[in-house]
Structure formats: structure tokens, C-alpha cells
Design a protein around this motif. Structure first.
Motif, short mmCIF file in Angstrom:
data_model
loop_
_atom_site.label_atom_id
_atom_site.label_comp_id
_atom_site.label_asym_id
_atom_site.label_seq_id
_atom_site.Cartn_x
_atom_site.Cartn_y
_atom_site.Cartn_z
N TRP A 144 1.17 7.23 -24.47
CA TRP A 144 1.12 8.63 -24.89
C TRP A 144 2.52 9.21 -24.75
CZ3 TRP A 144 -3.64 11.81 -25.27
CH2 TRP A 144 -4.80 11.02 -25.31
N ALA A 145 2.96 9.99 -25.74
CA ALA A 145 4.29 10.61 -25.73
C ALA A 145 4.14 12.13 -25.80
CB ALA A 145 5.11 10.10 -26.90
N PHE A 146 4.99 12.83 -25.05
CA PHE A 146 4.86 14.28 -24.92
C PHE A 146 6.17 14.99 -25.27
CE2 PHE A 146 2.10 12.15 -21.90
CZ PHE A 146 0.87 12.72 -22.17
N SER A 147 6.04 16.08 -26.01
CA SER A 147 7.16 16.96 -26.32
C SER A 147 6.81 18.36 -25.82
CB SER A 147 7.43 17.00 -27.82
OG SER A 147 7.69 15.70 -28.33
N PHE A 148 7.85 19.15 -25.50
CA PHE A 148 7.65 20.47 -24.93
C PHE A 148 8.52 21.49 -25.67
CE2 PHE A 148 7.17 17.14 -21.81
CZ PHE A 148 5.91 17.40 -21.29
N GLY A 149 8.01 22.69 -25.85
CA GLY A 149 8.76 23.71 -26.55
C GLY A 149 8.67 23.53 -28.06
N ALA A 150 9.55 24.21 -28.77
CA ALA A 150 9.51 24.19 -30.23
C ALA A 150 9.96 22.84 -30.80
CB ALA A 150 10.39 25.30 -30.79
N GLU A 151 10.82 22.15 -30.08
CA GLU A 151 11.33 20.87 -30.57
C GLU A 151 10.29 19.77 -30.37
OE1 GLU A 151 14.19 20.58 -32.15
OE2 GLU A 151 14.52 22.74 -31.88
N THR A 152 10.40 18.71 -31.18
CA THR A 152 9.45 17.60 -31.07
C THR A 152 10.07 16.39 -30.40
OG1 THR A 152 10.03 16.83 -33.30
CG2 THR A 152 8.17 18.36 -33.11
N ASN A 153 11.23 16.58 -29.75
CA ASN A 153 11.84 15.46 -29.03
C ASN A 153 10.93 14.99 -27.90
OD1 ASN A 153 14.15 15.78 -30.63
ND2 ASN A 153 15.06 17.22 -29.19
N VAL A 154 10.73 13.69 -27.80
CA VAL A 154 9.87 13.15 -26.75
C VAL A 154 10.61 13.20 -25.42
CG1 VAL A 154 8.73 11.06 -25.90
CG2 VAL A 154 8.58 11.67 -28.32
N GLU A 155 9.99 13.82 -24.42
CA GLU A 155 10.61 13.97 -23.10
C GLU A 155 9.90 13.19 -22.01
OE1 GLU A 155 11.82 17.95 -21.96
OE2 GLU A 155 11.52 18.63 -24.02
N ALA A 156 8.71 12.66 -22.30
CA ALA A 156 7.99 11.86 -21.32
C ALA A 156 6.97 10.98 -22.04
CB ALA A 156 7.28 12.74 -20.29
N VAL A 157 6.72 9.81 -21.48
CA VAL A 157 5.72 8.87 -22.00
C VAL A 157 4.88 8.40 -20.82
CG1 VAL A 157 5.40 6.51 -22.88
CG2 VAL A 157 6.96 8.08 -24.05
N THR A 158 3.57 8.26 -21.02
CA THR A 158 2.73 7.70 -19.97
C THR A 158 2.13 6.38 -20.45
OG1 THR A 158 0.78 8.96 -20.68
CG2 THR A 158 2.15 9.91 -18.95
N LEU A 159 2.03 5.45 -19.52
CA LEU A 159 1.50 4.12 -19.78
C LEU A 159 0.36 3.85 -18.81
CD1 LEU A 159 4.93 2.24 -19.84
CD2 LEU A 159 3.71 3.15 -21.83
N ASP A 160 -0.75 3.37 -19.32
CA ASP A 160 -1.90 3.03 -18.48
C ASP A 160 -1.98 1.53 -18.25
OD1 ASP A 160 -3.10 5.40 -17.71
OD2 ASP A 160 -4.23 5.58 -19.56
N SER A 161 -2.20 1.14 -17.01
CA SER A 161 -2.53 -0.26 -16.69
C SER A 161 -3.87 -0.24 -15.98
CB SER A 161 -1.46 -0.87 -15.79
OG SER A 161 -1.47 -0.27 -14.51
#
Length: 292
Positions: free
Chosen positions: A223-240
């Protein structure tokens, strides 16, 4: 110190941003410590998210680093103000792992969420019956009351998306849904639900065709997350099987952005994906690929 004695998602994001701006300005931690008249240890702990930063400290450091963008300054000051606040999801921390709580915290503040799921329906699109079935087939045997809490948590996460709080793009590998079509008791409700939520303006659902197996094999779910008006990815989560990990290193984020773009380029468009789901729902078996 952030609540709970461990870095919160907000404090960690603030610390990462402050470190990035310091390094861009060509300054070291002693320079930052001198500016706010604190120890180098304080700067180190701020940048790792283990110590909260006050609004005055953040403003002083942003001045030192030459960060003039008003929107960015406002965003970082808001993170500082809220770094110790308890989010609504905290009440579920007894039922969910700490990593999963971090995922929910990111999800709750994101403006754009992207998910790649090769095996399961993404949690934000699951029916309660599907969620319960997924939990029941996992390696852990949860007591019934904990199952109820986990289902409730997932429904609260879905509520924010349903209210338009973020734009959600999900890419699902077709075999995950084809398998559901062979289980009418569970699959009919879940597939129908996908068709319904896919009509919302802030939800985009795309299927990666079964034939794109090499592309599907590029990555496990993320899963990838962006914050604010921009769509730049600032965090990714990985499940194991045992953990949910948060990825924030710029080079790693860039890799996941490339992978998601490749998946999206080979996935069916939303209307073609909806048609494929309808086909699965109607006769319980995969159809030939929809021409796009």
C-alpha cells in the motif's frame, strides 16, 4: 515523548522531513542543535521520531534550513502539533498489531491511497463476511470478541473512504476474484460489493489480467500513501505473516512507485474491470480478457 513510548507515525514523518531538509541544506546535527539550543541527542531523537518537536523548534529549524514554502511549513507545524494526539484507531490497539495500527494511522491521514493485492480483496473494499473469512483462515486463532473488533476496525476504515476522505486506487490480480467466483456463498456478496463501490468518484478498481503473471510476480502486496494536494508517495506499508512494515526511505519509495505504475499500465481500465467482475459474478468462471 510520543504517546506509548514509541515513535508515532506523525512524529516519525516529521522527523524524516526535518532530517531531509537538514541534509539538503548541507548542515549536520550539531548545527541544528545549536539553532534550537538543545543537545545533538535531542536532534537525533527528533529526527527518528522518538522525541516530540515543539512548534517553535520546527519553525526555527525550517528557517535554518531555508524552507520557505508556506504550505509545507504549515503541514510540518501541524504534524508537530498533533504528534502526541491519540487517533481514533488507538482504541483498537489491543486487537491489532502495532504495525497494523501504523498502517491505519497513515491511511487515516492520506489524501491518495494506492494498493496492489495479488491474493486478496483489499481491506478497504471487503465485506464483513469476507473479512471474517480471511481472519478465520489466518495462522492465529482469535477469540470471537477480537474478531468482532477487527471487523469493526476495518469497517471504520472503510467509512472514511466512503465519505470521500481520500482517493483510493486498488489493483487486484484477477485470480483473487476468480477464486471467489467459485465460492458463491462468500463470493457473490463480495463481487457485488466491488461493483457497487467502484461507482464512487473517489474509488478506482482495476484488475490485472490472469495472463499478466510475470507482472504480478514483480511484488507482493503493498500500500502506498500520499498526503496533501500532491500525489508524491511518502510512505509504503508491506504485510508479512508476522508483521506490517512501514517503508519511508526515498529510494525504496521510488521503487514501489515504478512497480505500481507498471501494474497500472497493464491492468484493465476501470470499466473493463467492472465488466470482468460482472462476468465472474454471472457464471462463476473467468472469461476471456475484455478487449481494451
Amino acid at each position: 515523548m510520543p504517546a506509548g513510548g514509541r515513535p508515532t507515525v506523525r512524529s516519525r514523518r516529521l522527523g524524516t522531513a526535518l532530517r531531509r531538509y537538514r541534509e539538503t541544506a548541507g548542515l549536520d546535527q550539531p548545527d541544528a542543535a545549536e539553532a534550537i539550543t538543545k543537545s545533538v541527542s535531542k536532534i537525533s531523537r527528533m529526527e527518528s521520531g522518538h522525541t516530540s518537536a515543539s512548534g517553535l523548534e520546527v519553525r526555527t529549524l525550517l528557517d535554518l534550513y531555508g524552507v520557505e514554502d508556506a504550505d509545507e511549513r504549515t503541514r510540518l507545524l501541524e504534524w508537530a502539533r498533533k504528534s502526541n494526539e491519540r487517533g481514533w484507531w488507538i482504541e483498537y490497539q489491543a486487537a491489532a498489531s502495532s504495525g497494523h495500527v501504523d498502517h491505519v494511522a497513515l491511511e487515516s491521514e492520506a489524501t491518495h491511497i494506492r494498493a496492489w493485492e495479488p491474493v486478496l480483496v483489499p481491506g478497504l473494499l471487503q465485506t464483513p463476511e469476507y473479512t471474517e473469512a480471511v481472519i478465520a483462515t489466518g495462522p492465529k486463532c482469535f477469540p470471537s470478541e477480537k474478531v468482532v473488533e477487527l471487523i469493526k476496525l476495518r469497517q471504520e476504515r472503510q467509512q472514511r473512504i466512503e465519505e470521500g476522505g481520500a482517493h483510493f486506487t486498488a489493483i487486484i490480480w484477477e485470480p483473487a476474484l476468480a477464486a471467489l467466483a467459485s465460492e458463491p456463498a462468500l463470493g457473490t456478496g463480495q463481487l457485488s460489493h466491488l461493483l457497487e463501490v467502484g461507482k464512487r468518484q473517489n474509488i478506482t478498481i482495476q484488475l490485472l489480467p490472469t495472463s499478466a503473471s510475470l507482472t504480478a510476480g514483480m511484488s507482493s502486496a503493498f500500500w502506498a500513501f500520499s498526503f496533501g494536494a500532491e500525489t508524491n508517495v511518502e510512505a509504503v506499508t508491506l504485510d508479512s505473516a508476522a508483521h506490517t512494515n512501514v517503508v519511508e526511505a526515498p529510494e525504496a519509495l521510488a521503487h514501489y512507485v515504478l512497480v505500481f505504475d507498471q501494474l497500472r499500465s497493464e491492468a484493465l481500465p476501470p470499466d473493463g474491470s467492472a465488466e470482468r467482475i460482472r462476468n465472474l459474478l454471472e457464471d462463476g468462471m473467468p472469461h476471456k480478457e475484455v478487449k481494451t
